[in-house]
Design an enzyme around this catalytic site. Structure first.
Site, PDB file in Angstrom:
ATOM      1  N   GLY A  41      41.804  38.198  34.637  1.00  0.00           N
ATOM      2  CA  GLY A  41      42.403  39.369  35.267  1.00  0.00           C
ATOM      3  C   GLY A  41      43.327  38.981  36.394  1.00  0.00           C
ATOM      4  N   GLY A  69      47.018  42.882  42.454  1.00  0.00           N
ATOM      5  CA  GLY A  69      48.098  42.794  43.414  1.00  0.00           C
ATOM      6  C   GLY A  69      47.888  41.702  44.451  1.00  0.00           C
ATOM      7  CG  MET A  70      45.886  42.144  47.509  1.00  0.00           C
ATOM      8  SD  MET A  70      47.306  41.766  48.550  1.00  0.00           S
ATOM      9  CE  MET A  70      46.525  40.741  49.783  1.00  0.00           C
ATOM     10  CG  ASP A 117      39.338  51.403  46.746  1.00  0.00           C
ATOM     11  OD1 ASP A 117      39.836  52.521  46.479  1.00  0.00           O
ATOM     12  OD2 ASP A 117      39.848  50.337  46.390  1.00  0.00           O
ATOM     13  CG  ASN A 153      36.852  49.329  42.430  1.00  0.00           C
ATOM     14  OD1 ASN A 153      37.400  48.354  41.940  1.00  0.00           O
ATOM     15  ND2 ASN A 153      37.243  49.880  43.557  1.00  0.00           N
TER      16      ASN A 153
END
Length: 757
Positions: free
Chosen positions: A18, A21-22, A143, A148
């Site tokens: 996977g 973005g970070m 979040d 998630n």
């Protein structure tokens, strides 16, 4: 690091699974322990300029905080974190490797249509249990979103990516981190108080979880809009469409729960995830059958929520109550909707981006379904060997490891043999057995019910394997306190066993033993004792008087005699069982030690406290030698020692013993565990007997507050603790406060009695 493919000389990166973005997530092998893990790596940060240095420092601080918080969580519904650190300037987190799909992917696999109702309810229940646990630890996720929350191949639901979780008391640090401009949350799933920059607590997670449930139940988020500002305003100001406007067949109780979770004011939502779990259980019990498959016409389009417009004369950036970080915010990724496949990962989501790779799809966007070859004899033999290894682990008492093995074998057997193959069902049966032995009766019940239904369909209702699954279903029901349902299940199975196998068959006797045990839990002590005595005599005749099964039933007879107040007979029976077990199993065997503990209980009940004290001293020494000083059974023996010291009036010794046991239990089990609270109450009792009532009051109040928080204000244990507190107030001369507290307890008891009618 990428060139060496090895982190810290231990974690070998195998393939990337996977990218977000970070950073990235890799499947890796832990070379030290020989197991596969998932390694999450942040992209290297540019520290050269001043701004970059500040951002890097903050992100590192935030990442390490995430890792420490996540590593402390130990729950079936939360991703396990094994390790974390920094290597060559790259921060990494080592986690268990999950096999399954997140809810976003499940919705995408389902072409944006909602999940089956039974799946929605199951996910809600498991998610609520995980949140109840994390919230008790003082941790808020902040979040929650479909990406998630994972559903594993065995059906387990896990909450992942505590990337912006924080300890509830860690407000100052979070405020500083939020000020960096790192967005906390995803617009489609953010609570009104999160959007407005208000104080956040666990009820914000409940709102976000309600958004997730809304989406998997209807196929669309509560505010299905492409403009981030409109989504935020919707959450803050606009009631969502009732879920049944999108999906008429959704059960009413599911809709009510979701809408309550989506209340704008935190005080109007369920006050904790435990309440959510209770409401789900109650709804399931009332609603009965929940459809497991819902079909949708291919061209059917689910209606979208109405568009939201800004108020006249106001631009989005001037909307009052919106924190500055919402300006220019994009909608980011949402689980469903037309933009699902083209929306890029949201870089503002930090560690909570799209970490799981997308499935490969064909030209027409149809998932590629590989042809399943017939399993080779080598594959089947390998699975059989692993199944036997799981059984061996169980025989050694290593039930957690056994469950992991059986769960993996069940998934593979289901893949190569099919879900209804007897071998697949045998693995699921063992999964249930392991869950039951590790204190997860609700999860075990689901496994057993699944196996029983499938075996009845495939093997027939009177097949021994079908009866075994139905009997374990009854056992799980009893563990959950559903004794009347358990009684009905046992009676039904026993009738078949008597007819097919005869009254003295070991399986028939086992069923009769369990039925006798359950009769006692229904309050039918005479019937229970009579049946258990008959079973003990039959087992002695068929299996022998020293057989472990015979002794188990005699142990149960002794317990029932004690419950009936016949303590002389109970003591004699316990002593005989203890001696027989010592000869057959050894004096240090756990079953022998358990019988000796009950001998001590009986001696104490008969006023023979000096003998009980001697027994408990020896038992505590033996338990420490066999299990260690912090084992729950060692501490139970020490608690019994303290109780009998008190009966002998040796209160200074009681206080020292109770404080020591309480401290160990608090470290090993947690401050709110029932055993810890029992020890803390023992501290309070001894302080009272020593005349130190002011100190005793603090301890009694602590116990009462904890039991109220964990069990509810109307629970009998909580009410008993409030009575203790009131009695202490009386001893301190604070009669008016005591009267008021007694009055409150009386009202709560009356309400509980009325609710129980």
């Amino acid at each position: 690091m990428a060139d060496s493919r090895l982190i810290q000389g231990r974690y070998r990166l195998l393939d990337r699974i996977g990218r977000g973005g970070m950073g990235e997530v890799w499947r890796a092998k832990d070379e030290s322990l020989g197991r596969h893990v998932a390694v999450k790596c942040l992209k290297p940060l540019n520290d050269r300029d001043r701004t970059g240095h500040t951002f890097a420092r903050v992100l590192r601080e935030r990442f390490r905080r995430e890792a420490r918080v996540a590593a402390a969580l130990q729950h079936r519904g939360v991703t396990v974190v094994h390790d974390f650190g920094e290597a060559d300037g790259v921060l990494y987190l080592v986690m268990e490797l999950l096999e399954g799909r997140n809810l976003s992917q499940l919705l995408e696999d389902n072409r944006g249509h909602p999940l089956a109702v039974a799946d929605v309810v199951d996910i809600a229940g498991q998610g609520a249990a995980a949140l109840a646990y994390t919230h008790r630890q003082g941790i808020v996720h902040r979040d929650l979103k479909p990406a998630n929350i994972m559903r594993l191949t065995d059906g387990t639901v896990k909450i992942c990516d505590f990337g912006i979780a924080r300890l509830g008391r860690d407000i100052g640090l979070t405020s500083r981190l939020t000020g960096t401009g790192i967005a906390m949350g995803t617009p489609h799933y953010m609570s009104p108080e999160q959007i407005g920059g208000d104080r956040i607590d666990h009820r914000s997670d409940l709102y976000s979880f309600g958004c997730v449930l809304y989406e998997i139940a209807t196929g669309v988020p509560p505010f299905d809009l492409d403009d981030a500002w409109a989504v935020l305003v919707g959450h803050r100001d606009t009631p969502p469409d009732p879920p049944r406007h999108h999906r008429a067949e959704l059960p009413g109780y599911v809709e009510r729960i979701i809408l309550d979770l989506l209340a704008k004011e935190p005080d109007d939502r369920p006050q904790d995830a435990g309440e959510l779990g209770h409401r789900l259980e109650a709804g399931r019990a009332v609603s009965g059958h929940v459809p497991t498959v819902v079909s949708y016409p291919a061209a059917r389009a689910l209606p979208a929520a109405p568009a939201l417009r800004p108020r006249p004369g106001r631009g989005p950036s001037r909307e009052p109550g919106m924190p500055s970080w919402t300006r220019g915010m994009t909608t980011g990724h949402k689980a469903a909707g037309a933009g699902l496949r083209i929306t890029p990962p949201d870089p503002s989501a930090g560690l909570s981006g799209e970490w799981i790779a997308r499935p490969v799809t064909g030209p027409a966007e149809e998932p590629v379904v590989p042809q399943r070859p017939a399993p080779s004899p080598e594959v089947l033999a390998g699975l059989a060997g692993r199944h036997d290894a799981g059984l061996s682990l169980g025989r050694l008492g290593r039930w957690t490891e056994a469950g992991e093995v059986h769960r993996a074998v069940a998934a593979e057997r289901e893949h190569v043999l099919g879900p209804d193959h007897p071998d697949t069902l045998a693995s699921h049966y063992e999964v249930g057995f392991s869950l039951s032995r590790t204190g997860h009766p609700a999860d075990a019940l689901r496994e057993y019910e699944h196996v029983a239904r499938a075996r009845e369909r495939v093997l027939g209702p009177e097949h021994p394997d079908t009866l075994a699954a139905r009997q374990e279903t009854a056992y799980a029901l009893g563990r959950l306190g559903r004794h009347l349902e358990a009684h009905q299940a046992y009676t039904s199975v026993l009738a078949v066993r008597m007819r097919v196998m005869g009254p003295d068959h070991p399986d028939t006797l086992r069923c009769r033993h369990n039925l006798a045990f359950n009769l006692g839990r229904l309050g039918r002590l005479e019937d229970s004792c009579a049946m258990a005595s008959d079973v003990a005599a039959a087992r002695a005749r068929v299996l022998g008087p020293a057989h472990p099964d015979t002794l188990v039933t005699r142990y149960e007879v002794a317990y029932l005699l004690g419950q009936s107040g016949r303590w002389h007979e109970a003591l004699s029976t316990y002593q005989e069982v203890a001696e027989a077990r010592a000869q057959a199993l050894g004096r240090g065997h756990p079953d022998t030690l358990a019988a000796r503990y009950e001998v001590g209980i009986s001696l104490g009940r008969l006023g023979r406290s000096a003998e009980a004290l001697t027994l408990y001293r020896a038992l505590a020494d033996d338990r420490t030698r066999v299990h260690g000083p912090a084992h729950p059974e060692t501490l139970r023996a020490r608690h019994g020692l303290g109780v009998n010291l008190g009966r002998l009036g040796r209160w200074e010794e009681v206080l020292a013993e109770a404080r020591d046991v309480c401290a160990i239990r608090e470290r090993a089990l947690g401050p709110d565990h029932p055993d810890t609270l029992v020890s803390r109450r023992e501290v309070a009792v001894s302080l009272g007997w020593l005349g130190r009532w002011a100190e005793a009051l603090l301890e009694y109040r602590h116990v009462a507050d904890a039991r109220t928080r964990v069990l509810g204000a109307g629970h009998p244990d909580a009410l008993a603790s409030r009575d203790d507190e009131a009695h202490c107030l009386e001893q301190l001369g604070r009669g008016q406060e005591a009267v008021e507290l007694y009055r409150k307890v009386a009202v709560l008891r009356q309400q509980g009695a009325a609710d129980g009618r």
